[in-house]
Scaffold this motif. Structure first.
Motif, PDB file in Angstrom:
ATOM      1  N   GLY A   3       0.817  -1.212   0.000  1.00 21.85           N
ATOM      2  CA  GLY A   3       0.000   0.000   0.000  1.00 21.85           C
ATOM      3  C   GLY A   3       0.849   1.259   0.000  1.00 21.85           C
ATOM      4  N   TRP A   4       1.980   1.230   0.710  1.00 21.54           N
ATOM      5  CA  TRP A   4       2.917   2.350   0.756  1.00 21.54           C
ATOM      6  C   TRP A   4       3.490   2.626  -0.635  1.00 21.54           C
ATOM      7  N   ILE A   5       3.806   1.570  -1.374  1.00 22.26           N
ATOM      8  CA  ILE A   5       4.322   1.708  -2.733  1.00 22.26           C
ATOM      9  C   ILE A   5       3.235   2.228  -3.664  1.00 22.26           C
ATOM     10  N   ILE A   6       2.021   1.729  -3.505  1.00 22.47           N
ATOM     11  CA  ILE A   6       0.920   2.189  -4.350  1.00 22.47           C
ATOM     12  C   ILE A   6       0.621   3.657  -4.084  1.00 22.47           C
ATOM     13  N   ASP A   7       0.728   4.110  -2.830  1.00 21.24           N
ATOM     14  CA  ASP A   7       0.536   5.532  -2.509  1.00 21.24           C
ATOM     15  C   ASP A   7       1.563   6.403  -3.231  1.00 21.24           C
ATOM     16  N   ALA A   8       2.803   5.934  -3.331  1.00 22.18           N
ATOM     17  CA  ALA A   8       3.829   6.681  -4.062  1.00 22.18           C
ATOM     18  C   ALA A   8       3.473   6.780  -5.543  1.00 22.18           C
ATOM     19  N   GLY A   9       2.966   5.692  -6.107  1.00 27.10           N
ATOM     20  CA  GLY A   9       2.529   5.716  -7.498  1.00 27.10           C
ATOM     21  C   GLY A   9       1.373   6.675  -7.716  1.00 27.10           C
ATOM     22  N   THR A  10       0.470   6.738  -6.740  1.00 27.24           N
ATOM     23  CA  THR A  10      -0.663   7.658  -6.830  1.00 27.24           C
ATOM     24  C   THR A  10      -0.187   9.110  -6.818  1.00 27.24           C
ATOM     25  N   LYS A  11       0.807   9.421  -5.983  1.00 30.52           N
ATOM     26  CA  LYS A  11       1.351  10.787  -5.948  1.00 30.52           C
ATOM     27  C   LYS A  11       1.963  11.168  -7.286  1.00 30.52           C
ATOM     28  N   LEU A  12       2.664  10.232  -7.916  1.00 24.47           N
ATOM     29  CA  LEU A  12       3.235  10.516  -9.230  1.00 24.47           C
ATOM     30  C   LEU A  12       2.145  10.653 -10.283  1.00 24.47           C
ATOM     31  N   ASP A  13       1.092   9.835 -10.191  1.00 21.63           N
ATOM     32  CA  ASP A  13      -0.029   9.946 -11.126  1.00 21.63           C
ATOM     33  C   ASP A  13      -0.711  11.305 -11.009  1.00 21.63           C
ATOM     34  N   GLU A  14      -0.905  11.775  -9.768  1.00 22.12           N
ATOM     35  CA  GLU A  14      -1.552  13.065  -9.548  1.00 22.12           C
ATOM     36  C   GLU A  14      -0.711  14.227 -10.066  1.00 22.12           C
ATOM     37  N   ALA A  15       0.601  14.043 -10.155  1.00 19.66           N
ATOM     38  CA  ALA A  15       1.489  15.075 -10.696  1.00 19.66           C
ATOM     39  C   ALA A  15       1.679  14.923 -12.210  1.00 19.66           C
ATOM     40  N   ASN A  16       0.907  14.035 -12.835  1.00 26.38           N
ATOM     41  CA  ASN A  16       0.971  13.780 -14.283  1.00 26.38           C
ATOM     42  C   ASN A  16       2.356  13.333 -14.740  1.00 26.38           C
ATOM     43  N   VAL A  17       3.007  12.508 -13.939  1.00 26.01           N
ATOM     44  CA  VAL A  17       4.320  11.967 -14.283  1.00 26.01           C
ATOM     45  C   VAL A  17       4.102  10.730 -15.159  1.00 26.01           C
ATOM     46  N   PRO A  18       4.845  10.596 -16.267  1.00 24.81           N
ATOM     47  CA  PRO A  18       4.671   9.430 -17.136  1.00 24.81           C
ATOM     48  C   PRO A  18       4.919   8.113 -16.392  1.00 24.81           C
ATOM     49  N   GLU A  19       4.237   7.060 -16.825  1.00 27.54           N
ATOM     50  CA  GLU A  19       4.345   5.760 -16.168  1.00 27.54           C
ATOM     51  C   GLU A  19       5.632   5.030 -16.527  1.00 27.54           C
ATOM     52  N   GLY A  20       6.214   5.327 -17.648  1.00 27.47           N
ATOM     53  CA  GLY A  20       7.420   4.629 -18.086  1.00 27.47           C
ATOM     54  C   GLY A  20       8.658   5.053 -17.312  1.00 27.47           C
ATOM     55  N   GLY A  21       9.515   4.106 -17.001  1.00 20.71           N
ATOM     56  CA  GLY A  21      10.790   4.396 -16.357  1.00 20.71           C
ATOM     57  C   GLY A  21      10.713   4.716 -14.881  1.00 20.71           C
ATOM     58  N   ARG A  22       9.666   4.300 -14.204  1.00 19.60           N
ATOM     59  CA  ARG A  22       9.567   4.578 -12.766  1.00 19.60           C
ATOM     60  C   ARG A  22      10.452   3.626 -11.981  1.00 19.60           C
ATOM     61  N   TRP A  23      11.086   4.133 -10.908  1.00 18.00           N
ATOM     62  CA  TRP A  23      11.961   3.349 -10.059  1.00 18.00           C
ATOM     63  C   TRP A  23      11.677   3.661  -8.601  1.00 18.00           C
ATOM     64  N   LEU A  24      12.115   2.751  -7.751  1.00 18.45           N
ATOM     65  CA  LEU A  24      11.911   2.869  -6.312  1.00 18.45           C
ATOM     66  C   LEU A  24      13.133   2.271  -5.629  1.00 18.45           C
ATOM     67  N   VAL A  25      13.703   2.990  -4.652  1.00 21.35           N
ATOM     68  CA  VAL A  25      14.858   2.495  -3.915  1.00 21.35           C
ATOM     69  C   VAL A  25      14.456   2.329  -2.457  1.00 21.35           C
ATOM     70  N   ILE A  26      14.622   1.105  -1.940  1.00 22.97           N
ATOM     71  CA  ILE A  26      14.222   0.780  -0.573  1.00 22.97           C
ATOM     72  C   ILE A  26      15.371   0.068   0.138  1.00 22.97           C
ATOM     73  N   PRO A  27      15.370   0.080   1.474  1.00 20.09           N
ATOM     74  CA  PRO A  27      16.386  -0.687   2.199  1.00 20.09           C
ATOM     75  C   PRO A  27      16.084  -2.186   2.132  1.00 20.09           C
ATOM     76  N   PRO A  28      17.085  -3.028   2.372  1.00 18.51           N
ATOM     77  CA  PRO A  28      16.878  -4.480   2.266  1.00 18.51           C
ATOM     78  C   PRO A  28      15.795  -5.028   3.187  1.00 18.51           C
ATOM     79  N   TRP A  29      15.571  -4.449   4.361  1.00 16.78           N
ATOM     80  CA  TRP A  29      14.557  -4.999   5.259  1.00 16.78           C
ATOM     81  C   TRP A  29      13.152  -4.800   4.703  1.00 16.78           C
ATOM     82  N   ILE A  30      12.921  -3.763   3.921  1.00 15.76           N
ATOM     83  CA  ILE A  30      11.610  -3.619   3.267  1.00 15.76           C
ATOM     84  C   ILE A  30      11.500  -4.639   2.134  1.00 15.76           C
ATOM     85  N   GLY A  31      12.611  -4.873   1.431  1.00 20.44           N
ATOM     86  CA  GLY A  31      12.612  -5.912   0.398  1.00 20.44           C
ATOM     87  C   GLY A  31      12.280  -7.274   0.976  1.00 20.44           C
ATOM     88  N   ALA A  32      12.733  -7.539   2.203  1.00 20.74           N
ATOM     89  CA  ALA A  32      12.406  -8.811   2.860  1.00 20.74           C
ATOM     90  C   ALA A  32      10.915  -8.905   3.142  1.00 20.74           C
TER      91      ALA A  32
END
Length: 138
Positions: A3-32
């Protein structure tokens, strides 16, 4: 976490940011956490191999997910806040250049050495194309 990741995508959508080339950097414990969620199965992600088998998180909500130990941390690792980022390649730019190089003779062995002055810089070129995502380990 999803849900936290989807909220970030929603913020980018609301700013009319293109969907292509999106990236996200997280610490390893969130990846776990992601690897332990329902996304661990290849039948859910649509990938040919499960994230548990290859260790790659792949894409979540149009973001290519990267893990890094180099994220800035406020406080101690056990309970501090990690400064995660999401965005596109339009968000930030980086440039580096060697402005001066010299060759010199090595004193203790045969041969020459090369030394140089490298300058670099970065700038948020399109701030609306990025999202700051603080994450606190609890």
């Amino acid at each position: 976490v999803i849900g936290w990741i989807i909220d970030a995508g929603t913020k980018l959508d609301e700013a009319n940011v293109p969907e292509g080339g999106r990236w996200l950097v997280i610490p390893p414990w969130i990846g776990a956490f992601i690897k332990q969620s329902d996304l661990k199965g290849a039948n859910v992600t649509g990938d040919s191999v499960s994230p548990l088998r290859n260790g790659l998180l792949g894409q979540i909500d149009r973001f290519t997910v990267y893990t890094s130990n180099n994220l800035a941390l406020t406080g101690v690792a056990a309970s501090g806040t990690y400064h995660c980022m999401a965005g596109t390649n339009h968000f930030i730019s980086f440039a580096s250049q060697f402005v001066r190089t010299d060759t010199l003779r090595l004193q203790n062995s045969f041969g020459d050495a090369l030394r140089g002055l490298k300058v670099y810089g970065y700038k948020a070129t399109k701030p609306e194309a990025g999202v700051y995502m603080p994450a606190t380990k609890s």
